[in-house]
Design a protein around this motif. Structure first.
Motif, PDB file in Angstrom:
ATOM      1  N   LEU A 148      -0.590 -21.575 -19.009  1.00 49.78           N
ATOM      2  CA  LEU A 148       0.866 -21.443 -18.332  1.00 49.78           C
ATOM      3  C   LEU A 148       1.609 -20.416 -18.758  1.00 49.78           C
ATOM      4  O   LEU A 148       2.021 -19.577 -18.093  1.00 49.78           O
ATOM      5  CB  LEU A 148       1.745 -22.901 -18.532  1.00 49.78           C
ATOM      6  CG  LEU A 148       1.394 -23.948 -18.185  1.00 49.78           C
ATOM      7  CD1 LEU A 148       2.343 -25.182 -18.621  1.00 49.78           C
ATOM      8  CD2 LEU A 148       1.379 -24.077 -16.646  1.00 49.78           C
ATOM      9  N   GLY A 149       1.558 -19.819 -20.121  1.00 50.51           N
ATOM     10  CA  GLY A 149       2.082 -18.575 -20.738  1.00 50.51           C
ATOM     11  C   GLY A 149       1.269 -17.264 -20.042  1.00 50.51           C
ATOM     12  O   GLY A 149       2.102 -16.417 -19.841  1.00 50.51           O
ATOM     13  N   GLY A 198      13.872 -18.534 -24.711  1.00 42.99           N
ATOM     14  CA  GLY A 198      12.935 -19.763 -24.881  1.00 42.99           C
ATOM     15  C   GLY A 198      13.732 -20.561 -26.006  1.00 42.99           C
ATOM     16  O   GLY A 198      13.833 -21.857 -25.940  1.00 42.99           O
ATOM     17  N   LEU A 199      14.338 -20.156 -27.044  1.00 40.93           N
ATOM     18  CA  LEU A 199      15.462 -20.774 -27.719  1.00 40.93           C
ATOM     19  C   LEU A 199      16.452 -21.573 -26.969  1.00 40.93           C
ATOM     20  O   LEU A 199      16.803 -22.690 -27.300  1.00 40.93           O
ATOM     21  CB  LEU A 199      16.129 -19.869 -28.756  1.00 40.93           C
ATOM     22  CG  LEU A 199      15.129 -19.446 -30.094  1.00 40.93           C
ATOM     23  CD1 LEU A 199      16.014 -18.282 -30.912  1.00 40.93           C
ATOM     24  CD2 LEU A 199      14.884 -20.750 -30.939  1.00 40.93           C
ATOM     25  N   ALA A 251       5.925 -21.510 -25.128  1.00 37.90           N
ATOM     26  CA  ALA A 251       5.548 -20.922 -23.867  1.00 37.90           C
ATOM     27  C   ALA A 251       6.021 -19.723 -23.478  1.00 37.90           C
ATOM     28  O   ALA A 251       5.390 -19.084 -22.946  1.00 37.90           O
ATOM     29  CB  ALA A 251       5.512 -22.106 -23.063  1.00 37.90           C
ATOM     30  N   GLU A 252       7.351 -19.643 -23.787  1.00 35.32           N
ATOM     31  CA  GLU A 252       8.172 -18.519 -23.414  1.00 35.32           C
ATOM     32  C   GLU A 252       7.855 -17.410 -23.966  1.00 35.32           C
ATOM     33  O   GLU A 252       7.736 -16.117 -23.496  1.00 35.32           O
ATOM     34  CB  GLU A 252       9.518 -18.478 -23.537  1.00 35.32           C
ATOM     35  CG  GLU A 252      10.653 -17.547 -22.791  1.00 35.32           C
ATOM     36  CD  GLU A 252      10.495 -17.886 -21.230  1.00 35.32           C
ATOM     37  OE1 GLU A 252      10.413 -16.736 -20.563  1.00 35.32           O
ATOM     38  OE2 GLU A 252      10.362 -19.097 -20.697  1.00 35.32           O
ATOM     39  N   VAL A 253       7.522 -17.432 -25.445  1.00 36.71           N
ATOM     40  CA  VAL A 253       6.990 -16.287 -26.355  1.00 36.71           C
ATOM     41  C   VAL A 253       5.627 -15.893 -25.796  1.00 36.71           C
ATOM     42  O   VAL A 253       5.385 -14.762 -25.569  1.00 36.71           O
ATOM     43  CB  VAL A 253       7.035 -16.610 -27.457  1.00 36.71           C
ATOM     44  CG1 VAL A 253       6.153 -15.642 -28.552  1.00 36.71           C
ATOM     45  CG2 VAL A 253       8.466 -16.930 -28.247  1.00 36.71           C
ATOM     46  N   ILE A 254       4.909 -16.707 -25.365  1.00 35.70           N
ATOM     47  CA  ILE A 254       3.340 -16.514 -25.061  1.00 35.70           C
ATOM     48  C   ILE A 254       3.563 -15.581 -23.725  1.00 35.70           C
ATOM     49  O   ILE A 254       2.747 -14.583 -23.562  1.00 35.70           O
ATOM     50  CB  ILE A 254       2.651 -17.805 -24.632  1.00 35.70           C
ATOM     51  CG1 ILE A 254       2.283 -18.518 -25.916  1.00 35.70           C
ATOM     52  CG2 ILE A 254       1.339 -17.274 -24.187  1.00 35.70           C
ATOM     53  CD1 ILE A 254       1.557 -19.487 -26.106  1.00 35.70           C
TER      54      ILE A 254
END
Length: 201
Positions: free
Chosen positions: A16-17, A102-103, A75-78
Motif C-alpha cells: 500500500l505504501g 502519519g502521526l 504506511a504514511e512514512v513508507i
C-alpha cells in the motif's frame, strides 16, 4: 509494536505504501495544475489544499484494513520514502512531512486505543492529519508569512479535504477491496465476512 504485526500485514502495508507513494507523486502534478488555474485570482496557495487529503489516504486505508497500533504512521512514512526514491522535487524533507502526517492520522486511532474504526474515526483521522501537517507547513513552507484570511481559507480547505478524500474515500476504497475477497485474511475482510454470515443467518 512491530512484533505484533504478522508478516502478511507488513507485506500488505508495504505494498500500500509503495502504490500510494506513486499516486502521491502523480498528484503533485494535479495540484500544480489546480494552482495554476487559481493563481490569476490570487488563490494559488489553495491549489494543493483542495486535494491535500489524498496525501493522507494510505494511512487511513492501511489502518482501517489492519487495525493495529502504528500502522497509519508506518504506511504514511513508507509512501513518503517511495516518493523521495522516485525523485520528488520536495527532497528528503518529504519523509519528515510524511511522518508528521502519519502521526496526525495515527492520533485519531490512539484516542480510541485502536478499538474504533467507524467512519467518524476515519474522518477524524483525516482531520488530525490535516491539522498536524498544516502546523508543520506554517514554518517548513513559509506559509506563516501569508495573509491570515488566506491561511484560514487554506486550513478549512485542508480539513475538508482530509475528511473527505482521506477519511470517506479511504473507507470506500477499502470496503470495495474487501468485497472482492482479497482482504479476507485481514481484520476488515473478517469483519465483512461476519456481517455476511450474520445477514444470512
Amino acid at each position: 509494536m512491530v512484533n505484533q504485526w504478522k508478516l502478511k500485514e507488513i507485506v500488505l502495508m508495504s505494498i500500500l505504501g509503495v502504490v500510494f507513494g506513486v499516486i502521491y507523486l502523480a498528484f503533485f502534478l494535479v495540484g500544480q495544475g489546480i494552482r495554476n488555474i487559481l493563481v490569476p485570482f490570487g488563490l494559488g496557495p489553495l491549489g494543493y489544499e483542495v486535494i491535500f487529503g489524498i496525501w493522507f489516504i494510505v494511512s487511513i486505508i492501511a489502518a482501517y484494513i489492519l487495525r493495529k497500533p502504528g500502522v497509519a504512521f508506518t504506511a504514511e512514512v513508507i509512501a513518503g520514502v517511495v516518493e523521495v526514491l522516485l525523485g520528488s522535487a520536495a527532497g528528503p524533507g518529504l519523509i519528515l512531512a510524511a511522518a508528521i502526517q502519519g502521526l496526525g492520522a495515527e492520533f485519531a486511532f490512539a484516542i480510541t486505543k485502536w478499538r474504533d474504526y467507524r467512519l467518524r474515526i476515519l474522518i477524524l483521522s483525516g482531520i488530525f492529519a490535516a491539522l498536524f501537517s498544516f502546523v508543520w507547513n506554517l514554518y517548513s513552507s513559509g506559509n506563516i508569512a501569508l495573509a491570515p484570511s488566506l491561511l484560514i481559507a487554506m486550513l478549512i480547505t485542508r480539513i475538508v479535504s482530509g475528511a473527505l478524500l482521506a477519511g470517506v474515500l479511504g473507507k470506500w476504497i477499502s470496503d470495495q477491496l474487501a468485497k472482492t475477497g482479497v482482504l479476507r485474511g485481514y481484520k476488515l475482510g473478517k469483519e465483512l465476512q461476519r456481517r455476511r454470515e450474520k445477514g444470512a443467518a
